[in-house]
Motif scaffolding. Sequence first.
Motif, PDB file in Angstrom:
ATOM      1  N   ARG A  39     -13.111  -7.181   0.141  1.00  0.00           N
ATOM      2  CA  ARG A  39     -12.260  -6.299  -0.671  1.00  0.00           C
ATOM      3  C   ARG A  39     -11.212  -5.690   0.259  1.00  0.00           C
ATOM      4  O   ARG A  39     -11.503  -4.761   1.002  1.00  0.00           O
ATOM      5  N   VAL A  40     -10.015  -6.225   0.228  1.00  0.00           N
ATOM      6  CA  VAL A  40      -9.014  -5.868   1.232  1.00  0.00           C
ATOM      7  C   VAL A  40      -7.783  -5.258   0.571  1.00  0.00           C
ATOM      8  O   VAL A  40      -7.115  -5.917  -0.230  1.00  0.00           O
ATOM      9  N   GLY A  41      -7.507  -3.992   0.902  1.00  0.00           N
ATOM     10  CA  GLY A  41      -6.373  -3.283   0.302  1.00  0.00           C
ATOM     11  C   GLY A  41      -5.208  -3.103   1.245  1.00  0.00           C
ATOM     12  O   GLY A  41      -4.192  -3.799   1.162  1.00  0.00           O
ATOM     13  N   THR A  42      -5.348  -2.178   2.183  1.00  0.00           N
ATOM     14  CA  THR A  42      -4.203  -1.803   3.016  1.00  0.00           C
ATOM     15  C   THR A  42      -3.681  -2.967   3.862  1.00  0.00           C
ATOM     16  O   THR A  42      -2.482  -3.053   4.108  1.00  0.00           O
ATOM     17  N   ILE A  90     -14.030  -2.122  -8.534  1.00  0.00           N
ATOM     18  CA  ILE A  90     -14.778  -1.807  -7.314  1.00  0.00           C
ATOM     19  C   ILE A  90     -15.108  -0.319  -7.210  1.00  0.00           C
ATOM     20  O   ILE A  90     -15.641   0.134  -6.211  1.00  0.00           O
ATOM     21  N   LYS A 122      -5.411  -0.804  -5.849  1.00  0.00           N
ATOM     22  CA  LYS A 122      -5.432   0.604  -6.282  1.00  0.00           C
ATOM     23  C   LYS A 122      -4.323   1.379  -5.583  1.00  0.00           C
ATOM     24  O   LYS A 122      -4.076   1.155  -4.389  1.00  0.00           O
ATOM     25  N   GLU A 143     -12.945   6.501  -5.640  1.00  0.00           N
ATOM     26  CA  GLU A 143     -13.367   5.546  -4.634  1.00  0.00           C
ATOM     27  C   GLU A 143     -14.855   5.685  -4.402  1.00  0.00           C
ATOM     28  O   GLU A 143     -15.414   6.768  -4.534  1.00  0.00           O
ATOM     29  N   LEU A 144     -15.441   4.618  -4.000  1.00  0.00           N
ATOM     30  CA  LEU A 144     -16.883   4.658  -3.793  1.00  0.00           C
ATOM     31  C   LEU A 144     -17.246   5.271  -2.452  1.00  0.00           C
ATOM     32  O   LEU A 144     -18.325   5.777  -2.263  1.00  0.00           O
ATOM     33  N   VAL A 185      -7.134  -5.521  -3.043  1.00  0.00           N
ATOM     34  CA  VAL A 185      -7.397  -4.222  -3.667  1.00  0.00           C
ATOM     35  C   VAL A 185      -6.071  -3.480  -3.875  1.00  0.00           C
ATOM     36  O   VAL A 185      -5.446  -3.003  -2.933  1.00  0.00           O
ATOM     37  N   MET A 240     -13.874  -4.700   4.318  1.00  0.00           N
ATOM     38  CA  MET A 240     -12.603  -4.165   3.852  1.00  0.00           C
ATOM     39  C   MET A 240     -11.560  -4.449   4.955  1.00  0.00           C
ATOM     40  O   MET A 240     -11.821  -5.225   5.859  1.00  0.00           O
ATOM     41  N   SER A 241     -10.394  -3.815   4.857  1.00  0.00           N
ATOM     42  CA  SER A 241      -9.318  -4.147   5.802  1.00  0.00           C
ATOM     43  C   SER A 241      -9.774  -4.078   7.260  1.00  0.00           C
ATOM     44  O   SER A 241      -9.408  -4.920   8.074  1.00  0.00           O
ATOM     45  N   ILE A 289     -21.083  -0.708   1.014  1.00  0.00           N
ATOM     46  CA  ILE A 289     -20.008  -0.049   1.767  1.00  0.00           C
ATOM     47  C   ILE A 289     -20.688   0.643   2.944  1.00  0.00           C
ATOM     48  O   ILE A 289     -21.410   1.615   2.749  1.00  0.00           O
ATOM     49  N   ARG A 301      -1.856   3.298   1.908  1.00  0.00           N
ATOM     50  CA  ARG A 301      -1.790   4.054   0.664  1.00  0.00           C
ATOM     51  C   ARG A 301      -1.265   5.442   0.983  1.00  0.00           C
ATOM     52  O   ARG A 301      -1.725   6.084   1.920  1.00  0.00           O
TER      53      ARG A 301
HETATM   54  C1  PLP Z   1     -10.277   1.046  -1.456  1.00  0.00           C
HETATM   55  C2  PLP Z   1     -11.474   0.188  -1.353  1.00  0.00           C
HETATM   56  C3  PLP Z   1     -11.434  -1.008  -0.598  1.00  0.00           C
HETATM   57  C4  PLP Z   1     -10.226  -1.443   0.202  1.00  0.00           C
HETATM   58  O1  PLP Z   1     -10.089  -0.636   1.317  1.00  0.00           O
HETATM   59  P1  PLP Z   1      -8.974  -0.983   2.449  1.00  0.00           P
HETATM   60  O2  PLP Z   1      -9.431  -0.224   3.616  1.00  0.00           O
HETATM   61  O3  PLP Z   1      -7.688  -0.512   1.891  1.00  0.00           O
HETATM   62  O4  PLP Z   1      -8.999  -2.425   2.654  1.00  0.00           O
HETATM   63  C5  PLP Z   1     -12.563  -1.789  -0.595  1.00  0.00           C
HETATM   64  N1  PLP Z   1     -13.677  -1.455  -1.259  1.00  0.00           N
HETATM   65  C6  PLP Z   1     -13.760  -0.318  -1.993  1.00  0.00           C
HETATM   66  C7  PLP Z   1     -15.022  -0.003  -2.717  1.00  0.00           C
HETATM   67  C8  PLP Z   1     -12.667   0.544  -2.046  1.00  0.00           C
HETATM   68  O5  PLP Z   1     -12.750   1.674  -2.770  1.00  0.00           O
END
Ligand code: PLP
Length: 236
Positions: free
Chosen positions: A218-221, A79, A36, A234-235, A34, A202-203, A163, A227
Amino acid sequence: MSDVAENLAAIRARIAEAMSRREVDAGAVELIAVSKTFPPELILEAANAGQRVFGESKLQEAEPKISMLLPSQLSWHFIGRVQRNKVRKLISSFQVLHGIDSQRLAAHVDGVAAETGKRPEIFLQVNLSDEVSKGGFKTADLKKEMGSLLLLDHLRILGLMTIPPACGDAEGSRPWFRQLREFRDELEQEWGIQLPSLSMGMSADFEVAVEEGATHVRVGTAVFGNRSHQADGELS
Ligand SMILES: *Cc1c(COP(=O)(O)O)cnc(C)c1O
């Protein structure tokens, strides 16, 4: 190795370990990085480390990044919350939409897809906790509406997305992930269909999600670092 490459390697290893702890047979896991709020340079680092699938939650932010970054070689998942007036652009830039949260929206996306000759892949977002701030089908509604959703033949319904409510630790998410899997099993039985994919984790909790049958995390940080500011749209 760059930080991003190291992070990706560590996350892939953790996913593999979580898969080996699964008690249900759930198939492969797609890691969606992810990106963003993160700049194209970091996405390129990830791509150079072999990552092909990325997630973004704001069309306006994502469009320039996507067109800059060899769109033919990368796959983009949306997402964020899907706005009706952006659907045409969304399905031209993204292969998969994770936030389809009502029958009305699904029918709209189907119509736009028909006009443009596309057949996008989608996840039906489910709101298990009845939190008002979150989008998503209520389970009772989705049970009733599945029949009409299945008639939308310009959509490919991959499965369900959720989520869970924010909570302090990963184990707190487990009941929600399990509930999504069990609800998916119920829908499959009731309608005689296949909904093979579950987008969850997620993370903070992706390993628990994989143990409970996630096919898309869905893995961002954990990939890119913290961030500096929260992305709009964001959802959660
Ligand atoms: C931002 C986001 C993520 C990733 O979140 P992290 O905690 O950074 O891994 C996953 N799913 C959705 C819907 C998001 O908005």
